[in-house]
Design a protein around this motif. Structure first.
Motif, PDB file in Angstrom:
ATOM      1  N   ALA B   7      -0.240 -13.288  -2.469  1.00  0.00           N
ATOM      2  CA  ALA B   7      -0.622 -11.935  -2.894  1.00  0.00           C
ATOM      3  C   ALA B   7      -1.565 -11.295  -1.883  1.00  0.00           C
ATOM      4  N   GLU B   8      -1.507  -9.979  -1.820  1.00  0.00           N
ATOM      5  CA  GLU B   8      -2.500  -9.219  -1.073  1.00  0.00           C
ATOM      6  C   GLU B   8      -3.183  -8.268  -2.039  1.00  0.00           C
ATOM      7  N   ILE B   9      -4.484  -8.076  -1.832  1.00  0.00           N
ATOM      8  CA  ILE B   9      -5.231  -7.120  -2.645  1.00  0.00           C
ATOM      9  C   ILE B   9      -5.556  -5.919  -1.770  1.00  0.00           C
ATOM     10  N   ILE B  10      -5.122  -4.743  -2.203  1.00  0.00           N
ATOM     11  CA  ILE B  10      -5.420  -3.520  -1.455  1.00  0.00           C
ATOM     12  C   ILE B  10      -6.358  -2.647  -2.292  1.00  0.00           C
ATOM     13  N   SER B  11      -7.542  -2.409  -1.778  1.00  0.00           N
ATOM     14  CA  SER B  11      -8.514  -1.564  -2.476  1.00  0.00           C
ATOM     15  C   SER B  11      -8.550  -0.208  -1.788  1.00  0.00           C
ATOM     16  N   ILE B  12      -8.474   0.845  -2.594  1.00  0.00           N
ATOM     17  CA  ILE B  12      -8.375   2.194  -2.023  1.00  0.00           C
ATOM     18  C   ILE B  12      -9.588   3.028  -2.416  1.00  0.00           C
ATOM     19  N   GLY B  13     -10.188   3.671  -1.449  1.00  0.00           N
ATOM     20  CA  GLY B  13     -11.281   4.581  -1.778  1.00  0.00           C
ATOM     21  C   GLY B  13     -12.253   4.757  -0.630  1.00  0.00           C
ATOM     22  N   ASP B  14     -12.501   6.017  -0.249  1.00  0.00           N
ATOM     23  CA  ASP B  14     -13.489   6.296   0.797  1.00  0.00           C
ATOM     24  C   ASP B  14     -14.832   5.673   0.468  1.00  0.00           C
ATOM     25  N   GLU B  15     -15.183   5.675  -0.834  1.00  0.00           N
ATOM     26  CA  GLU B  15     -16.504   5.174  -1.228  1.00  0.00           C
ATOM     27  C   GLU B  15     -16.674   3.703  -0.858  1.00  0.00           C
ATOM     28  N   GLN B  51      -1.979   8.088   5.518  1.00  0.00           N
ATOM     29  CA  GLN B  51      -1.476   7.296   6.644  1.00  0.00           C
ATOM     30  C   GLN B  51      -1.957   5.861   6.591  1.00  0.00           C
ATOM     31  N   ALA B  52      -3.260   5.709   6.316  1.00  0.00           N
ATOM     32  CA  ALA B  52      -3.834   4.360   6.273  1.00  0.00           C
ATOM     33  C   ALA B  52      -3.263   3.586   5.087  1.00  0.00           C
ATOM     34  N   MET B  53      -3.050   4.288   3.962  1.00  0.00           N
ATOM     35  CA  MET B  53      -2.484   3.633   2.791  1.00  0.00           C
ATOM     36  C   MET B  53      -1.069   3.150   3.102  1.00  0.00           C
ATOM     37  N   ASN B  54      -0.294   4.026   3.733  1.00  0.00           N
ATOM     38  CA  ASN B  54       1.064   3.664   4.110  1.00  0.00           C
ATOM     39  C   ASN B  54       1.118   2.446   5.030  1.00  0.00           C
ATOM     40  N   ARG B  55       0.243   2.433   6.023  1.00  0.00           N
ATOM     41  CA  ARG B  55       0.205   1.287   6.936  1.00  0.00           C
ATOM     42  C   ARG B  55      -0.097   0.005   6.173  1.00  0.00           C
ATOM     43  N   ALA B  56      -1.027   0.109   5.219  1.00  0.00           N
ATOM     44  CA  ALA B  56      -1.393  -1.076   4.436  1.00  0.00           C
ATOM     45  C   ALA B  56      -0.210  -1.533   3.577  1.00  0.00           C
ATOM     46  N   TYR B  57       0.496  -0.567   2.965  1.00  0.00           N
ATOM     47  CA  TYR B  57       1.657  -0.932   2.139  1.00  0.00           C
ATOM     48  C   TYR B  57       2.729  -1.609   2.984  1.00  0.00           C
ATOM     49  N   GLU B  58       2.963  -1.037   4.180  1.00  0.00           N
ATOM     50  CA  GLU B  58       4.005  -1.605   5.026  1.00  0.00           C
ATOM     51  C   GLU B  58       3.678  -3.021   5.451  1.00  0.00           C
ATOM     52  N   THR B  81      -3.110   8.016  -4.654  1.00  0.00           N
ATOM     53  CA  THR B  81      -2.273   6.820  -4.646  1.00  0.00           C
ATOM     54  C   THR B  81      -0.859   7.052  -5.131  1.00  0.00           C
ATOM     55  N   LYS B  82      -0.712   7.710  -6.292  1.00  0.00           N
ATOM     56  CA  LYS B  82       0.643   7.750  -6.846  1.00  0.00           C
ATOM     57  C   LYS B  82       1.602   8.574  -5.995  1.00  0.00           C
ATOM     58  N   HIS B  83       1.081   9.601  -5.325  1.00  0.00           N
ATOM     59  CA  HIS B  83       1.943  10.391  -4.442  1.00  0.00           C
ATOM     60  C   HIS B  83       2.331   9.595  -3.202  1.00  0.00           C
ATOM     61  N   VAL B  84       1.367   8.889  -2.647  1.00  0.00           N
ATOM     62  CA  VAL B  84       1.666   8.093  -1.459  1.00  0.00           C
ATOM     63  C   VAL B  84       2.648   6.976  -1.810  1.00  0.00           C
ATOM     64  N   LEU B  85       2.462   6.386  -2.995  1.00  0.00           N
ATOM     65  CA  LEU B  85       3.385   5.331  -3.412  1.00  0.00           C
ATOM     66  C   LEU B  85       4.796   5.891  -3.606  1.00  0.00           C
ATOM     67  N   ALA B  86       4.889   7.048  -4.243  1.00  0.00           N
ATOM     68  CA  ALA B  86       6.206   7.656  -4.466  1.00  0.00           C
ATOM     69  C   ALA B  86       6.896   7.886  -3.123  1.00  0.00           C
ATOM     70  N   ASP B  87       6.171   8.451  -2.150  1.00  0.00           N
ATOM     71  CA  ASP B  87       6.751   8.654  -0.821  1.00  0.00           C
ATOM     72  C   ASP B  87       7.179   7.328  -0.204  1.00  0.00           C
ATOM     73  N   PHE B  88       6.310   6.354  -0.314  1.00  0.00           N
ATOM     74  CA  PHE B  88       6.577   5.047   0.287  1.00  0.00           C
ATOM     75  C   PHE B  88       7.876   4.447  -0.258  1.00  0.00           C
ATOM     76  N   PHE B  89       8.106   4.645  -1.563  1.00  0.00           N
ATOM     77  CA  PHE B  89       9.310   4.089  -2.196  1.00  0.00           C
ATOM     78  C   PHE B  89      10.474   5.082  -2.200  1.00  0.00           C
ATOM     79  N   ASN B  90      10.337   6.209  -1.516  1.00  0.00           N
ATOM     80  CA  ASN B  90      11.350   7.266  -1.567  1.00  0.00           C
ATOM     81  C   ASN B  90      11.679   7.660  -3.002  1.00  0.00           C
ATOM     82  N   ALA B  91      10.671   7.731  -3.820  1.00  0.00           N
ATOM     83  CA  ALA B  91      10.872   8.104  -5.227  1.00  0.00           C
ATOM     84  C   ALA B  91      10.289   9.498  -5.444  1.00  0.00           C
TER      85      ALA B  91
END
Lengths: 419, 419
Positions: B7-15, B51-58, B81-91
């Motif tokens: 598993a990989e854990i991806i934490s998202i947030g500028d903070e 962009q950074a989220m996408n790179r991490a997902y890939e 997140t949900k928009h980037v995920l939708a794009d990532f999955f072509n959904a």
């Protein structure tokens, strides 16, 4: 605006992946980078695994200007970092006489013998600049390769901090032309994230592109963070000030403080200014509200004391709540918290009495009084402000939410008295 | 043994990148994955940057079986997140009527209006399985794409934990053939890690290779974790049992419990068994010790109440400490804590009285009584057991260490009375 200087933080160690250690290093490094205007764009944690470390180094080398690495530098077998780094840079491992000398002095000054295992800590990648670690035995290593700066440090927090403060931060400031970043936190209480967002959306839309807004919600509070990027700290501070002046009237009744203020510290400050003080009677919060208040240094200047009467007997005997109130209205009732707040105020000779009573859960709920039902009260000698809360099924969350709501009730009482 | 599930854990947030928040989520997730035999191979933290989220997902999609994502799911604009995920999955993003219904109920049960901003939280990537979040408004999203499982959760710790415990962990267990892992925690108090290690080193050497030992130190406690890997849970449980039976006599006086026991829950259990109860007088711990005791569900069965007399006046008036003791010995003295423990026991008609008094810091220290000096006492009606502690310069750490040491003093008193 010039291109921002970027950094990645790479933390190395199986113990981080297994969850045995909480990674406080990378938070500290992030804060320090933020302060000097370096933008951290990613943090990566990998185990003691050469392949994973290499992948992390490669990804970092393509994306950032500075790579800060912690961990994997102790004298024991699982510490691979310097070998993996040497391979990554096509360098050899060689003895650094200066490092050996420093190690020898380090052990001598502590009256300990330099073991062969420790001696090997002076063997470093041939392309590194040796950075002395005066508070431990694992040396720091600074690399410059293909325009990227790499710094490898031990994972022991105080050793890492020593190296950062004494060598790395000065060297980064010297090497890079850093932009200026200015942060402002505006702290609100008593309003949810989406309501807040609805109230300030028009203001948010007009923010200039170099000032960014973020919502940072936590239990019962929402922090708004403004981040401004530019050339001059003074200009940015003025621009952000201008924006906060426009923001404040929209949500003034919810703002309790700024930057490092907490609701407890902000109330403490207010009470000191007003030469007023506080006493607390806690039932369902069971000491937590008092803890939040006393966690502030200097709270003895405005906090007098608390009673936690966990049984009705003691609500009567020690706090002087009327037995009739308890028997007819029950412990979890507006009438009871009013009496509790009134009595505790008198007992401790305080300006304000705060009281909580509720069903924290998970047990103890009834249809009429379900888990999560809480009454809170704040008495100022003349008036008593009360509030009924309907919270969650989770005991600890109920305790925390009630404490925050109680402090907010005190804040509202003080505001009311100020008008 | 089959290939480990990773598993990989991806934490998202500028903070998180700015260092404004300490990432406790990923530690908790690591621990939970470790418990069920999933190997976390990397943790990545990125900002609110598509962009950074996408790179991490890939990167994650190429390397692991499970991707756990936290953060970036609130109702406000910075949550991408949900928009980037939708794009990532072509959904596409579509409305999930079930999610809207749950949101409506969530707001209704709290007597609040569902704003348009909150309504939009029911719009999710079309390829996701909606996972209900009963403790918040940001839904969980489960994806299965190209043999990889993706789970997106809000960053609010208790919401993330709710989703993990109620949906994600059961679904992972169902979907993957996980190796058999058996964990046993042995919990000790009142002894440091290296002393413990010296006492059990011979036992540690003889552990079979499929049983691993880890030391998990926290403030005032050390947990020993035995992890056994194999094919049959029953066999592993028996083998670990055999090892703990050999271990216990070596450190019996320091063991207070096992697995999910805390020192407070373990004492609570003991007090219920003995039909005994407890009262507390806190000075320097300012409510925290009481909070630790009352954080245990059902603590009203053995905990009677507390007084927190933050000033000497109230130590006299409300607790009945002799003014002479206070004036000649001072508030931070063995004599004062003895009287405090004796009096609070009587006030609350309890079997045991616990008391703390010290200089928590950062201010208030003198040469004779420096910051970190603390006295604690436990009175059982006949005898009073006391201890002097010399702790740190850090207020919160001193408060926590004193609370733990006080509970240990109660444990020792009960043990003594049992002999």
């Amino acid at each position: 605006m010039h291109k921002p200087v970027t950094a990645e933080i790479i933390s190395i160690g199986d113990e981080l992946l297994y969850g045995q250690i909480l990674d406080t290093n990378s938070k500290w490094l992030s804060e320090e980078m933020d302060k000097i205007g370096v933008r951290v764009t990613r943090k990566t944690t990998v185990g003691d695994d050469p392949q994973a470390m290499n992948r992390a180094y490669e990804a970092a080398s393509r994306e950032v200007d500075i790579v800060l690495m912690t961990g994997g530098l102790g004298p024991t077998k699982d510490d691979l970092t310097k070998h993996v780094l040497a391979d990554f840079f096509n360098a050899s491992i060689k003895l650094f006489p200066e490092a050996l000398e420093d190690l020898r002095n380090f052990f001598e000054s502590r009256g300990k013998e330099l073991t062969p295992t420790n001696q090997s800590q002076a063997n470093l990648p041939s392309n590194c600049t040796y950075i002395k670690n005066a508070v431990g035995t694992a040396p720091g290593m600074w690399f410059e390769e293909n325009g990227v700066v790499w710094m490898s440090m031990p994972g022991v927090p105080h050793e890492m901090r020593y190296l950062m403060e004494n060598a790395v931060i000065p060297k980064i400031k010297e090497k890079f032309k850093l932009p200026v970043i200015y942060h402002k936190l505006i702290k609100t209480i008593g309003i949810g994230e989406s309501w807040l967002s609805d109230k300030i959306s028009v203001w948010e839309e007009q923010l200039p592109s170099h000032i960014r807004l973020a919502y940072l919600p936590s239990l019962g509070e929402v922090k708004l963070r403004l981040t401004a990027f530019g050339e001059s700290l003074q200009t940015l501070a003025e621009e952000v000030k201008e924006q906060t002046i426009k923001l404040e009237p929209l949500i003034s009744e919810y703002i309790y403080g700024y930057d490092t203020d907490s609701i407890a510290s902000s109330l403490g400050h207010e009470l000191i200014q007003r030469k007023e003080n506080l006493a607390i009677a806690e039932s369902c919060t069971g000491g937590y509200l008092t803890h939040v208040v006393t966690s502030i240094p200097g709270s003895s200047n405005y906090y007098n004391g608390s009673i936690v009467p966990y049984h009705n007997d003691f609500k009567e005997q020690l706090l002087g709540v009327n037995p009739n109130t308890l028997s007819t209205k029950g412990a979890v009732s507006e009438e009871t918290v009013i009496e509790m707040s009134k009595q505790v105020r008198l007992k401790f000779n305080a300006t304000y009495g705060l009281a909580t009573s509720g069903i924290a859960g998970p047990g103890g709920g009834t249809t009429e009084k379900p888990v999560g039902l809480v009454w809170i009260a704040c008495h100022d000698g003349k008036n008593c402000r009360t509030r009924k809360l309907q919270l969650t099924k989770d005991r600890l969350i109920n305790i925390q939410l009630t404490s925050t709501a109680s402090l907010n009730l005190l804040r509202e009482t003080i505001l009311q008295n100020t008008k």
